[in-house]
Write a protein that holds these residues in place. Structure first.
Motif, PDB file in Angstrom:
ATOM      1  N   GLY A 110      10.226  -0.830  44.706  1.00  0.00           N
ATOM      2  CA  GLY A 110      10.951  -0.036  45.777  1.00  0.00           C
ATOM      3  C   GLY A 110      10.581   1.320  46.230  1.00  0.00           C
ATOM      4  N   TRP A 111      11.430   1.994  46.983  1.00  0.00           N
ATOM      5  CA  TRP A 111      11.292   3.346  47.448  1.00  0.00           C
ATOM      6  C   TRP A 111      11.926   4.227  46.660  1.00  0.00           C
ATOM      7  CZ3 TRP A 111       7.961   3.843  51.436  1.00  0.00           C
ATOM      8  CH2 TRP A 111       7.692   2.763  52.331  1.00  0.00           C
ATOM      9  N   SER A 112      11.296   5.273  46.115  1.00  0.00           N
ATOM     10  CA  SER A 112      11.955   6.322  45.372  1.00  0.00           C
ATOM     11  C   SER A 112      11.498   7.860  45.742  1.00  0.00           C
ATOM     12  CB  SER A 112      11.826   6.105  43.769  1.00  0.00           C
ATOM     13  OG  SER A 112      10.401   5.941  43.418  1.00  0.00           O
ATOM     14  N   GLU A 113      12.148   8.767  45.559  1.00  0.00           N
ATOM     15  CA  GLU A 113      11.929  10.180  45.736  1.00  0.00           C
ATOM     16  C   GLU A 113      10.932  10.733  44.736  1.00  0.00           C
ATOM     17  OE1 GLU A 113      14.227  13.762  47.979  1.00  0.00           O
ATOM     18  OE2 GLU A 113      15.090  12.999  46.134  1.00  0.00           O
ATOM     19  N   VAL A 114       9.894  11.525  45.206  1.00  0.00           N
ATOM     20  CA  VAL A 114       9.183  12.133  44.127  1.00  0.00           C
ATOM     21  C   VAL A 114       9.167  13.552  44.513  1.00  0.00           C
ATOM     22  CG1 VAL A 114       7.487  10.426  43.495  1.00  0.00           C
ATOM     23  CG2 VAL A 114       6.874  12.060  45.360  1.00  0.00           C
ATOM     24  N   TRP A 115       9.096  14.514  43.425  1.00  0.00           N
ATOM     25  CA  TRP A 115       8.894  15.803  43.482  1.00  0.00           C
ATOM     26  C   TRP A 115       7.199  16.199  43.543  1.00  0.00           C
ATOM     27  CZ3 TRP A 115      13.004  13.358  41.638  1.00  0.00           C
ATOM     28  CH2 TRP A 115      14.396  13.676  42.325  1.00  0.00           C
ATOM     29  N   ILE A 116       7.026  17.226  44.252  1.00  0.00           N
ATOM     30  CA  ILE A 116       5.311  17.387  44.219  1.00  0.00           C
ATOM     31  C   ILE A 116       5.260  18.928  43.689  1.00  0.00           C
ATOM     32  CG2 ILE A 116       3.299  17.631  45.945  1.00  0.00           C
ATOM     33  CD1 ILE A 116       4.805  15.654  47.717  1.00  0.00           C
ATOM     34  N   THR A 117       4.617  19.210  42.802  1.00  0.00           N
ATOM     35  CA  THR A 117       4.251  20.182  42.098  1.00  0.00           C
ATOM     36  C   THR A 117       3.440  21.364  43.134  1.00  0.00           C
ATOM     37  OG1 THR A 117       2.094  19.348  41.060  1.00  0.00           O
ATOM     38  CG2 THR A 117       4.204  19.063  39.987  1.00  0.00           C
TER      39      THR A 117
END
Length: 245
Positions: A110-117
Motif C-alpha cells: 500500500g501507500w507509505s511515507e518515506v524520508w528522502i536523504t
C-alpha cells in the motif's frame, strides 16, 4: 542512441509512467520479458540503460532467468551502463552488487511515507518527504559504496544509489489503472498479509487520483535525473538541442 532495456516480469507491473516519460522525450527502449521467455540478455553493451521492474518472484529463487538478470546487471555495473531498479529490480541490483536480500520485518503493501536523504534530494531534485506505493515482502542491504536515498518507518532501506545505478524499494511507475489491476489480481495476498505496513484494498484505493498525481511528480523528477545520465551520441544530443532552440 542505444535503446534502454526494460525488464518486465508481470503483466500487472508494467513501466507505466516511466514509459510515458521515455516516449515524451523520444528515448528509445526495448521491453524484455525474462520470466515469460525463461531467459534474459547477459550482455549490457547493446543498451544505454537498464530498467528492472517488479516481480512476484523472490530474487533468491534459483531460476535461470533470475541468474541471467544478475549476470546482466553485473555486466552493466562493470561497463557503467546505468541501472534503475524498482522493488524486485532494486533487490536484483543490490544482489548484483554483493549485498544480501532477505525478509523485511513485515510486509509493506500500500501507500507509505518515506524520508528522502540529502544526497538524493540534491541528485534527483526531490523533497524531504514523499508518499510512494509499495508491494514487497523482502528488503536489501545497502551495497558497499552505495548511499541510502530513502527510508521508511517499517522498512529502513527504501532506496540507494551508487554512481549512475539507482534502486527504489517501491513503485514510482504505477498508474491509477495499474494500481486497481494489481489490487484485483493480488486480492488474496492482501487478505493474507498481516502487519503495521499493510493496507487493505479500500485503503489503497482511497484518494487514489490525488496520491497518483503526487507520485507522478516524484517519478518525473527521478526519471528526468536518471535519464539525464544516459550516454548519448553527439548527433543525438545536437538534435535534441536543436529541437529546443
Amino acid at each position: 542512441m542505444r535503446p534502454i532495456a526494460i525488464l518486465q516480469h508481470e503483466s500487472t507491473q508494467g513501466p507505466g509512467v516511466l514509459r510515458d516519460h521515455l516516449d515524451r522525450h523520444d528515448l528509445p527502449y526495448r521491453i524484455i520479458a525474462p520470466a515469460a521467455d525463461g531467459s534474459a540478455p547477459v550482455d549490457a553493451a547493446p543498451f544505454s540503460g537498464i530498467v528492472v521492474l517488479g516481480s512476484d518472484h523472490c530474487v533468491n529463487e534459483t531460476l535461470p532467468w533470475i541468474e541471467h538478470e544478475r549476470v546482466l546487471l553485473q555486466d552493466a555495473i562493470r561497463r557503467d551502463v546505468p541501472v534503475l531498479g524498482h522493488c524486485f529490480g532494486a533487490q536484483m541490483l543490490a544482489r548484483a552488487m554483493g549485498a544480501k536480500v532477505g525478509r523485511n520485518i513485515c510486509p509493506n503493501i500500500g501507500w507509505s511515507e518515506v524520508w528522502i536523504t540529502p544526497p538524493a534530494q540534491r541528485r534527483m531534485a526531490l523533497p524531504r518527504q514523499a508518499t510512494i506505493f509499495n508491494w514487497h515482502y523482502d528488503i536489501f542491504e545497502i551495497p558497499a559504496g552505495a548511499v541510502r536515498t530513502m527510508y521508511g518507518s517499517h522498512c529502513l532501506n527504501k532506496g540507494f544509489m551508487r554512481g549512475r545505478h539507482w534502486a527504489f524499494q517501491g513503485h514510482l511507475e504505477v498508474t491509477e489503472t495499474s494500481v486497481r489491476n494489481w489490487c484485483a489480481a493480488g486480492r488474496a495476498q492482501i487478505l493474507r498479509a498481516r502487519g503495521p505496513a499493510v493496507q487493505d484494498e479500500t485503503q489503497i484505493l482511497l484518494g487514489l487520483h490525488e496520491r497518483i498525481a503526487h507520485l507522478h511528480r516524484i517519478a518525473d523528477q527521478t526519471y528526468r535525473a536518471w535519464t539525464a545520465q544516459l550516454d548519448r551520441p553527439l548527433f543525438f544530443s545536437l538534435g535534441r538541442a536543436a529541437a529546443y532552440a
